[in-house]
Scaffold this motif. Structure first.
Motif, PDB file in Angstrom:
ATOM      1  N   ASP A  98      39.494  30.165  21.412  1.00  0.00           N
ATOM      2  CA  ASP A  98      38.069  30.129  21.726  1.00  0.00           C
ATOM      3  C   ASP A  98      37.856  30.754  23.096  1.00  0.00           C
ATOM      4  N   TYR A  99      36.619  31.166  23.350  1.00  0.00           N
ATOM      5  CA  TYR A  99      36.256  31.703  24.654  1.00  0.00           C
ATOM      6  C   TYR A  99      35.864  30.570  25.601  1.00  0.00           C
ATOM      7  N   MET A 100      35.999  30.829  26.891  1.00  0.00           N
ATOM      8  CA  MET A 100      35.479  29.887  27.873  1.00  0.00           C
ATOM      9  C   MET A 100      33.952  29.954  27.847  1.00  0.00           C
ATOM     10  N   PRO A 101      33.254  28.808  27.887  1.00  0.00           N
ATOM     11  CA  PRO A 101      31.787  28.831  27.868  1.00  0.00           C
ATOM     12  C   PRO A 101      31.198  29.198  29.230  1.00  0.00           C
ATOM     13  N   SER A 102      31.665  30.294  29.762  1.00  0.00           N
ATOM     14  CA  SER A 102      31.193  30.825  31.034  1.00  0.00           C
ATOM     15  C   SER A 102      31.492  32.315  31.019  1.00  0.00           C
ATOM     16  N   LEU A 103      30.640  33.109  31.636  1.00  0.00           N
ATOM     17  CA  LEU A 103      30.877  34.556  31.695  1.00  0.00           C
ATOM     18  C   LEU A 103      31.918  34.842  32.777  1.00  0.00           C
ATOM     19  N   ILE A 104      33.115  34.330  32.534  1.00  0.00           N
ATOM     20  CA  ILE A 104      34.162  34.323  33.560  1.00  0.00           C
ATOM     21  C   ILE A 104      34.630  35.725  33.920  1.00  0.00           C
ATOM     22  N   ALA A 105      34.704  36.635  32.928  1.00  0.00           N
ATOM     23  CA  ALA A 105      35.165  37.995  33.212  1.00  0.00           C
ATOM     24  C   ALA A 105      34.115  38.770  34.002  1.00  0.00           C
ATOM     25  N   ASP A 106      32.863  38.668  33.579  1.00  0.00           N
ATOM     26  CA  ASP A 106      31.794  39.349  34.308  1.00  0.00           C
ATOM     27  C   ASP A 106      31.700  38.851  35.744  1.00  0.00           C
ATOM     28  N   LYS A 107      31.691  37.541  35.915  1.00  0.00           N
ATOM     29  CA  LYS A 107      31.460  36.988  37.254  1.00  0.00           C
ATOM     30  C   LYS A 107      32.657  37.206  38.172  1.00  0.00           C
ATOM     31  N   THR A 108      33.873  37.047  37.643  1.00  0.00           N
ATOM     32  CA  THR A 108      35.063  37.273  38.475  1.00  0.00           C
ATOM     33  C   THR A 108      35.150  38.731  38.900  1.00  0.00           C
ATOM     34  N   THR A 109      34.883  39.647  37.961  1.00  0.00           N
ATOM     35  CA  THR A 109      34.910  41.067  38.312  1.00  0.00           C
ATOM     36  C   THR A 109      33.785  41.394  39.281  1.00  0.00           C
ATOM     37  N   GLY A 110      32.638  40.705  39.152  1.00  0.00           N
ATOM     38  CA  GLY A 110      31.568  40.903  40.123  1.00  0.00           C
ATOM     39  C   GLY A 110      32.004  40.552  41.537  1.00  0.00           C
ATOM     40  N   LEU A 111      32.752  39.457  41.674  1.00  0.00           N
ATOM     41  CA  LEU A 111      33.293  39.101  42.987  1.00  0.00           C
ATOM     42  C   LEU A 111      34.239  40.193  43.493  1.00  0.00           C
ATOM     43  N   ALA A 112      35.053  40.738  42.586  1.00  0.00           N
ATOM     44  CA  ALA A 112      35.985  41.795  42.981  1.00  0.00           C
ATOM     45  C   ALA A 112      35.243  43.050  43.412  1.00  0.00           C
ATOM     46  N   VAL A 113      34.139  43.355  42.741  1.00  0.00           N
ATOM     47  CA  VAL A 113      33.328  44.518  43.125  1.00  0.00           C
ATOM     48  C   VAL A 113      32.777  44.331  44.537  1.00  0.00           C
ATOM     49  N   ALA A 114      32.225  43.162  44.818  1.00  0.00           N
ATOM     50  CA  ALA A 114      31.691  42.914  46.158  1.00  0.00           C
ATOM     51  C   ALA A 114      32.787  43.040  47.209  1.00  0.00           C
ATOM     52  N   ASN A 115      33.965  42.489  46.935  1.00  0.00           N
ATOM     53  CA  ASN A 115      35.080  42.610  47.883  1.00  0.00           C
ATOM     54  C   ASN A 115      35.458  44.063  48.105  1.00  0.00           C
ATOM     55  N   ALA A 116      35.507  44.837  47.025  1.00  0.00           N
ATOM     56  CA  ALA A 116      35.899  46.246  47.139  1.00  0.00           C
ATOM     57  C   ALA A 116      34.881  47.034  47.958  1.00  0.00           C
ATOM     58  N   VAL A 117      33.610  46.768  47.739  1.00  0.00           N
ATOM     59  CA  VAL A 117      32.566  47.449  48.509  1.00  0.00           C
ATOM     60  C   VAL A 117      32.676  47.099  49.989  1.00  0.00           C
ATOM     61  N   LEU A 118      32.905  45.835  50.284  1.00  0.00           N
ATOM     62  CA  LEU A 118      33.043  45.428  51.682  1.00  0.00           C
ATOM     63  C   LEU A 118      34.233  46.117  52.348  1.00  0.00           C
ATOM     64  N   ALA A 119      35.346  46.222  51.609  1.00  0.00           N
ATOM     65  CA  ALA A 119      36.529  46.892  52.166  1.00  0.00           C
ATOM     66  C   ALA A 119      36.237  48.368  52.427  1.00  0.00           C
ATOM     67  N   ALA A 120      35.542  49.011  51.498  1.00  0.00           N
ATOM     68  CA  ALA A 120      35.221  50.430  51.675  1.00  0.00           C
ATOM     69  C   ALA A 120      34.241  50.644  52.822  1.00  0.00           C
ATOM     70  N   LEU A 121      33.297  49.708  52.990  1.00  0.00           N
ATOM     71  CA  LEU A 121      32.386  49.813  54.126  1.00  0.00           C
ATOM     72  C   LEU A 121      33.135  49.640  55.449  1.00  0.00           C
ATOM     73  N   PHE A 122      34.109  48.747  55.465  1.00  0.00           N
ATOM     74  CA  PHE A 122      34.916  48.560  56.675  1.00  0.00           C
ATOM     75  C   PHE A 122      35.695  49.834  56.997  1.00  0.00           C
ATOM     76  N   HIS A 123      36.259  50.461  55.966  1.00  0.00           N
ATOM     77  CA  HIS A 123      36.981  51.727  56.164  1.00  0.00           C
ATOM     78  C   HIS A 123      36.038  52.800  56.701  1.00  0.00           C
ATOM     79  N   ARG A 124      34.837  52.858  56.144  1.00  0.00           N
ATOM     80  CA  ARG A 124      33.880  53.867  56.619  1.00  0.00           C
ATOM     81  C   ARG A 124      33.499  53.617  58.069  1.00  0.00           C
ATOM     82  N   GLU A 125      33.346  52.331  58.418  1.00  0.00           N
ATOM     83  CA  GLU A 125      33.003  51.988  59.797  1.00  0.00           C
ATOM     84  C   GLU A 125      34.107  52.426  60.757  1.00  0.00           C
ATOM     85  N   ARG A 126      35.354  52.291  60.318  1.00  0.00           N
ATOM     86  CA  ARG A 126      36.501  52.652  61.169  1.00  0.00           C
ATOM     87  C   ARG A 126      36.742  54.159  61.205  1.00  0.00           C
TER      88      ARG A 126
END
Length: 426
Positions: free
Chosen positions: A189-217
Motif C-alpha cells: 500500500d502507499y503511505m497516506p501522505s504525498l511523501i515523495a512530492d513533499k520530500t523532493t520539494g524540500l530537496a529542491v529548496a535545499n538545492a536552490v539555496l546551495a546554488a544561491l550561496f555559490h552564486r553569492e560567492r
C-alpha cells in the motif's frame, strides 16, 4: 523573535481592530533571510509549490506564474470557494500570482521580461515540455546569465526513464518505499501522505539555496536538477542499505529493526499510545515501575547488542503490560522517569496538541477571498531575519497588474496581457 513569528493577520484592515478580534497583523514585508531574492515559479501541484513556499517563507519574492485555468491544485482538497482549496492555501502563502498564457507569443515575451529581473527559476515540468515552450535552461540563461535554474524532474535526465510521467504514487512504488513498508503485510500500500512530492520539494529548496550561496560567492548561476526517483531512493536507503553496503561481502538490504517489527503503537487500558523505552536506563525504569524488574536481567539490557538482539521480545513484553494502565497513567510514569512517550493524536486533534498550541503553530487569519482560515506558520525561526506569513495564498492572477507594472510594462501592455480578466476584475 516570538513577536515576529507567532501570529499572522489579514492583508487589510485596521491593526487595532484585528488585535481586538484576537488576530495579529501579518508579518512585515522585508523580513526573512532571502529578502531581496526574486523567484519565478513555473511549478504547479505539490512538489514545486512546496519548494517555492519554503523560499517565500524565508523572505523571497516568489512570483507564481499560472496559466489562465490556474494551478490544478486549486481544486483539490476541501473547497469552500472556487479556486482556493485547502491544499492550495497550504502550499502557496507568501507568493504573488500572475496569469500568463505561455503558449502565446505575448505571454512568453512577458515571462522572459520577468525572468530578466529574477534570481531563480523553478519548474517541475518535463524537460522536453518546457524546452518546447522556449523556457529551457539555455534560453533562460541567455536572458539572465547568472540565473539559478532548478528543474524538479521525475527521473534524472541521463537515464532511460527521463521522459516518463512521474506522480507521487509512482515514485513511492519505484523507490523502494512501498516495498519496505509492505514487508510482512498481505498487500502493499502507499503511505497516506504525498511523501515523495513533499520530500523532493524540500530537496529542491535545499538545492536552490546551495546554488544561491555559490552564486553569492562566485558570481555564477547554474542549472540544477532534482529528480524525484533518485532523491527518494536515497531517502529510503539511508537506513536500508544494509548488506548492499558491502559488495565484497554482499547481503540483503534493509534495517532489520524496522522491517522485522517490534516497535508498534501499544494498546492501553483506555486507548493507544506510543511508548518507547530506548536506553538501558529507560528499560530498567520501565520494568521496575511495571513491577517486573527481573525482565531487565533476563535480557541483559545493559548490553546494547543484547538489547538489539532481543528487541522484539522486549517490546512484546511492553505490549503485554501496557493494557494494565490508562494512557494518562503511562504518560505520568514516563514523564517521571524520562521515557519517550506520547498519546496518539488524530489529524483533527493537532490544533489542541499542548505543545503545538503553546508555540502557536496554527495561525488564524482572515483571507481576503476565503474569509477566516487556519494555517500553519513557517516552522524555522531566524533570530536576526524573522520569518512569518506576510501574505495569504493568492487568488488566481491577483497580482498580475502589480507585478507587470513593477517590471516596467506600460499600461497598454498590461491591458493587452490581462485581456478580459482585467475587465472582469473591475
Amino acid at each position: 523573535m516570538e513577536s515576529h513569528n507567532r501570529h499572522m493577520g489579514p492583508a487589510q484592515g485596521d491593526g487595532e481592530d484585528v488585535e481586538a478580534a484576537g488576530i495579529r497583523p501579518a508579518a512585515p514585508a522585508g523580513t526573512g533571510p532571502l529578502h531581496g531574492v526574486r523567484v519565478i515559479d513555473l511549478s504547479s501541484v505539490v512538489l514545486g509549490p512546496m519548494a517555492t513556499q519554503l523560499l517565500a517563507d524565508f523572505g523571497a519574492d516568489v512570483i507564481k506564474v499560472e496559466a489562465p485555468e490556474g494551478d490544478l491544485m486549486r481544486a483539490n482538497g476541501v473547497v469552500h470557494h472556487p479556486g482556493m482549496s485547502s491544499i492550495f492555501l497550504a502550499l502557496n502563502r507568501n507568493k504573488r500570482s500572475i496569469v500568463l498564457d505561455l503558449k502565446t507569443a505575448a505571454g512568453l515575451e512577458a515571462v522572459c521580461r520577468l525572468i530578466a529581473t529574477a534570481d531563480v527559476v523553478v519548474h517541475n515540468m518535463r524537460v522536453g515540455a518546457i524546452e518546447r515552450l522556449g523556457l529551457g535552461y539555455e534560453a533562460v540563461a541567455a536572458i539572465k546569465p547568472d540565473i539559478v535554474y532548478c528543474a524538479a524532474t521525475g527521473f534524472g535526465q541521463d537515464g532511460p526513464d527521463r521522459d516518463k510521467p512521474a506522480f507521487d504514487d509512482i515514485i513511492q512504488a519505484a523507490c523502494g518505499f512501498v516495498g519496505a513498508a509492505s514487508v510482512n503485510r498481505d498487500e502493499p500500500d502507499y503511505m497516506p501522505s504525498l511523501i515523495a512530492d513533499k520530500t523532493t520539494g524540500l530537496a529542491v529548496a535545499n538545492a536552490v539555496l546551495a546554488a544561491l550561496f555559490h552564486r553569492e560567492r562566485h558570481g555564477r548561476g547554474q542549472y540544477v536538477e532534482v529528480p524525484m526517483l533518485e532523491t527518494m531512493a536515497a531517502f529510503v536507503l539511508t537506513e536500508h542499505m544494509g548488506g548492499m553496503t558491502f559488495p565484497a561481502n554482499p547481503g540483503k538490504a534493509g534495517y532489520a529493526r524496522l522491517l522485522q517489527g517490534g516497535r508498534k503503537p501499544v494498546r492501553t487500558a483506555d486507548g493507544w499510545m506510543s511508548l518507547l523505552p530506548y536506553t538501558e536506563r529507560h528499560w530498567q525504569a520501565f520494568f521496575a515501575e511495571a513491577g517486573q524488574p527481573e525482565l531487565a536481567h533476563r535480557y541483559n539490557i545493559a548490553s546494547r547488542h543484547e538489547r538489539n538482539a532481543n528487541i522484539q521480545a522486549l517490546y512484546g513484553h511492553l505490549r503485554e503490560l501496557a493494557p494494565e494502565r490508562t494512557t494518562a497513567q503511562w504518560m505520568a510514569l514516563c514523564e517521571r522517569v524520562d521515557i519517550p512517550a506520547t498519546p496518539i493524536y488524530g489529524l483533527d486533534d493537532l490544533p489542541a496538541h499542548p505543545h503545538l498550541r503553546e508555540v502557536a503553530l496554527f495561525e488564524e487569519s482572515c483571507h481576503p477571498v476565503v474569509g477566516p482560515i487556519r494555517q500553519i506558520r513557517p516552522t524555522a525561526r531566524f533570530a536576526a531575519t524573522p520569518t512569518g506569513i506576510r501574505r495569504p495564498a493568492p487568488a488566481l492572477g491577483a497580482d498580475t497588474e502589480a507585478v507587470l507594472r513593477e517590471a516596467g510594462f506600460s499600461s497598454l501592455e498590461v491591458i493587452e496581457l490581462m485581456g478580459p480578466r482585467r475587465a472582469d476584475s473591475q
